[in-house]
Design a protein around this motif. Structure first.
Motif, PDB file in Angstrom:
ATOM      1  N   TYR A 107       0.862  -1.170   0.000  1.00 20.95           N
ATOM      2  CA  TYR A 107       0.000   0.000   0.000  1.00 20.95           C
ATOM      3  C   TYR A 107       0.908   1.232   0.000  1.00 20.95           C
ATOM      4  N   ALA A 108       0.398   2.359  -0.471  1.00 22.99           N
ATOM      5  CA  ALA A 108       1.207   3.575  -0.577  1.00 22.99           C
ATOM      6  C   ALA A 108       0.667   4.674   0.325  1.00 22.99           C
ATOM      7  N   LEU A 109       1.593   5.497   0.836  1.00 19.61           N
ATOM      8  CA  LEU A 109       1.258   6.651   1.657  1.00 19.61           C
ATOM      9  C   LEU A 109       1.950   7.885   1.104  1.00 19.61           C
ATOM     10  N   ASP A 110       1.256   9.002   1.055  1.00 22.50           N
ATOM     11  CA  ASP A 110       1.859  10.284   0.701  1.00 22.50           C
ATOM     12  C   ASP A 110       2.094  11.052   2.000  1.00 22.50           C
ATOM     13  N   LEU A 111       3.370  11.247   2.356  1.00 24.50           N
ATOM     14  CA  LEU A 111       3.723  11.837   3.641  1.00 24.50           C
ATOM     15  C   LEU A 111       4.475  13.145   3.469  1.00 24.50           C
ATOM     16  N   ASP A 112       4.299  14.037   4.448  1.00 25.80           N
ATOM     17  CA  ASP A 112       5.043  15.286   4.434  1.00 25.80           C
ATOM     18  C   ASP A 112       6.368  15.101   5.179  1.00 25.80           C
ATOM     19  N   ALA A 113       7.082  16.191   5.366  1.00 25.41           N
ATOM     20  CA  ALA A 113       8.396  16.109   5.999  1.00 25.41           C
ATOM     21  C   ALA A 113       8.375  16.560   7.450  1.00 25.41           C
ATOM     22  N   THR A 114       7.179  16.691   8.043  1.00 28.05           N
ATOM     23  CA  THR A 114       7.093  17.166   9.418  1.00 28.05           C
ATOM     24  C   THR A 114       6.381  16.217  10.370  1.00 28.05           C
ATOM     25  N   SER A 115       5.404  15.458   9.882  1.00 31.39           N
ATOM     26  CA  SER A 115       4.602  14.591  10.752  1.00 31.39           C
ATOM     27  C   SER A 115       5.089  13.149  10.696  1.00 31.39           C
ATOM     28  N   SER A 116       5.115  12.513  11.858  1.00 32.19           N
ATOM     29  CA  SER A 116       5.381  11.080  11.898  1.00 32.19           C
ATOM     30  C   SER A 116       4.109  10.335  11.506  1.00 32.19           C
TER      31      SER A 116
END
Length: 452
Positions: free
Chosen positions: A100-109
């Motif tokens: 599965y894929a996740l789009d994550l930012d650079a600040t939140s765990s």
């Protein structure tokens, strides 16, 4: 007492004096639900007439209501994207990975919990279980976690988590972009393992950055084994899944469990509090003999459903007990600890106790049910948290609200219209009466709205 709902302790002391509006609201909920109170609250005590509803065959896992259905992909190139803060249902084949894929930012765990539910009657090996891993788009490993069924080889819901943690002491997996979650069985070819697929429940959670915080784990904390909580047990029926876990406050709680059954409980633990739990399996009256290794498994999961600790209790027909290993007070800085057990105690929120009684217990001691006692102690003092700069998804996962505390006292989840649900669950009013009152409630409500 007008103007607020009574607590369970006040009701037990005979202090509740609910007004007509309480009865109206109770009846209204009964009409809306169109069901018995037993479906929304604690069931009658063992031995009561309602106890026959608990069949010899354990109830299946209770998946999150409204969970989206998604099919994992064999290749990361085809991996479906998961929306953060959302629950999903999926399945795991007997061999190979699904991604599965996740789009994550650079600040939140970000945390992805995967709960595997083998079919009833399926076989599992000692080391069979669930493996969850997270990688970034460049193939770097962010985390890997495995959960097993243990020596009893009794199939039951187990959970493992994947972690993409933003940390000043890490260099990998810190960028914004696409991340992949891979799920597989740890030993599908093991002796006794069944080849069929498993159902999955996935939950994605995000944790915002903290305003301030340490960059190393606390060096000193009381690691002595605490004295188990004493007192007369109170009845509290366990739920059938994480989202249906029955809230528990500090205290001594009694339930009944059957071979092959898994029960879920939720304990709100605030920042600075130190949780300790002892589980007791009562003696059998069946007259059976033998010994079941790892008969009772008690696991503790944190608010993101990461496994924090567990204990296994053997059984020979006489009472036996086991305690979770000593755990540190809940602290944001625990995430920097070298051991996974301490690192899992990184959030405030609801910690889940998951109790499973091995199905092989029935071979020597019958179908039960068997008395289960949980002694829950909360040490330390609650304090303020790390000061998050934003909100988690889902919101409130890493908080302990007044509603959570009240739910732990009442024993009814603080979700939806929790006040009304508590009234139905603990009001002690019959279904037929509630329906009759409900008809009047709707009439009265309609008149009031019309007048307004």
């Amino acid at each position: 007492m007008r103007g607020r709902w009574c607590t369970a302790r006040e009701r037990r002391a005979g202090a509740w004096r609910g007004g007509p509006s309480a009865a109206v609201r109770l009846g209204a909920v009964a009409v809306v639900l169109g069901t018995t109170t037993a479906t929304v609250g604690p069931a009658p005590a063992a031995g009561a007439a309602g106890d026959s509803a608990r069949a010899a065959t354990p109830a299946p896992y209770g998946f999150a209501e409204g969970a989206r259905t998604v099919d994992g992909a064999r290749s990361t190139a085809d991996a479906p994207r998961l929306t953060l803060g959302t629950s999903y249902r999926s399945s795991l084949p007997s061999s190979g990975k699904v991604s599965y894929a996740l789009d994550l930012d650079a600040t939140s765990s970000a945390y992805v919990s995967v709960t595997a539910v083998p079919p009833a009657g399926s076989g599992v090996s000692v080391i069979d279980g669930l493996k969850v891993s997270v990688q970034d788009a460049e193939g770097n490993s962010c985390s890997s976690d495995t959960a097993n069924f243990g020596a009893a080889r009794s199939p039951h819901p187990i959970a493992a988590w994947g972690v993409r943690e933003i940390s000043p002491v890490k260099s990998l997996c810190q960028k914004a972009g696409t991340y992949y979650v891979s799920v597989e069985r740890s030993d599908p070819e093991g002796e006794g393992s069944s080849p069929g697929p498993w159902d999955l429940e996935l939950l994605t959670v995000t944790e915002p950055p903290a305003e301030t915080g340490a960059t190393s784990a606390p060096r000193v904390w009381d690691s002595a084994t605490p004295q188990p909580r004493q007192g007369t047990p109170e009845r509290r029926r366990g739920g059938a899944g994480f989202t249906r876990a029955t809230p528990l406050d500090e205290g001594v709680w009694r339930d009944d469990i059957r071979p092959g059954q898994t029960l879920f409980y939720a304990v709100p633990v605030d920042w600075g509090r130190q949780l300790s739990v002892t589980a007791e399996l009562g003696s059998s009256d069946s007259g059976g003999t033998g010994y079941a290794s790892g008969a009772l498994d008690l696991a503790l999961y944190n608010p993101a459903r990461g496994r924090a600790a567990d204990v296994s209790v053997g059984y020979d027909g006489d009472q036996n007990s086991g305690s979770l290993p000593p755990l540190p007070p809940v602290d944001h800085a625990n995430r920097y600890a070298a051991t996974a057990q301490v690192g899992a105690m990184r959030f405030a929120g609801s910690y889940y106790l998951v109790a499973h009684l091995a199905r092989d217990v029935a071979d020597s001691f019958g179908d039960g049910p068997f008395p289960l006692t949980l002694r829950v102690r909360l040490g330390g003092e609650a304090r303020s948290g790390p000061g998050y700069t934003g909100k988690s998804r889902p919101e409130g996962v890493f908080d302990v609200s007044e509603q959570d505390r009240e739910a732990a006292v009442e024993g009814v989840p603080a979700s939806g219209d929790d006040t009304l649900m508590r009234m139905v669950a603990v009001g002690g009013i019959g279904t037929g009466t509630a329906l009759l009152v409900g008809l009047g409630a709707w009439t009265l409500t309609a008149r009031r709205r019309g007048a307004a």
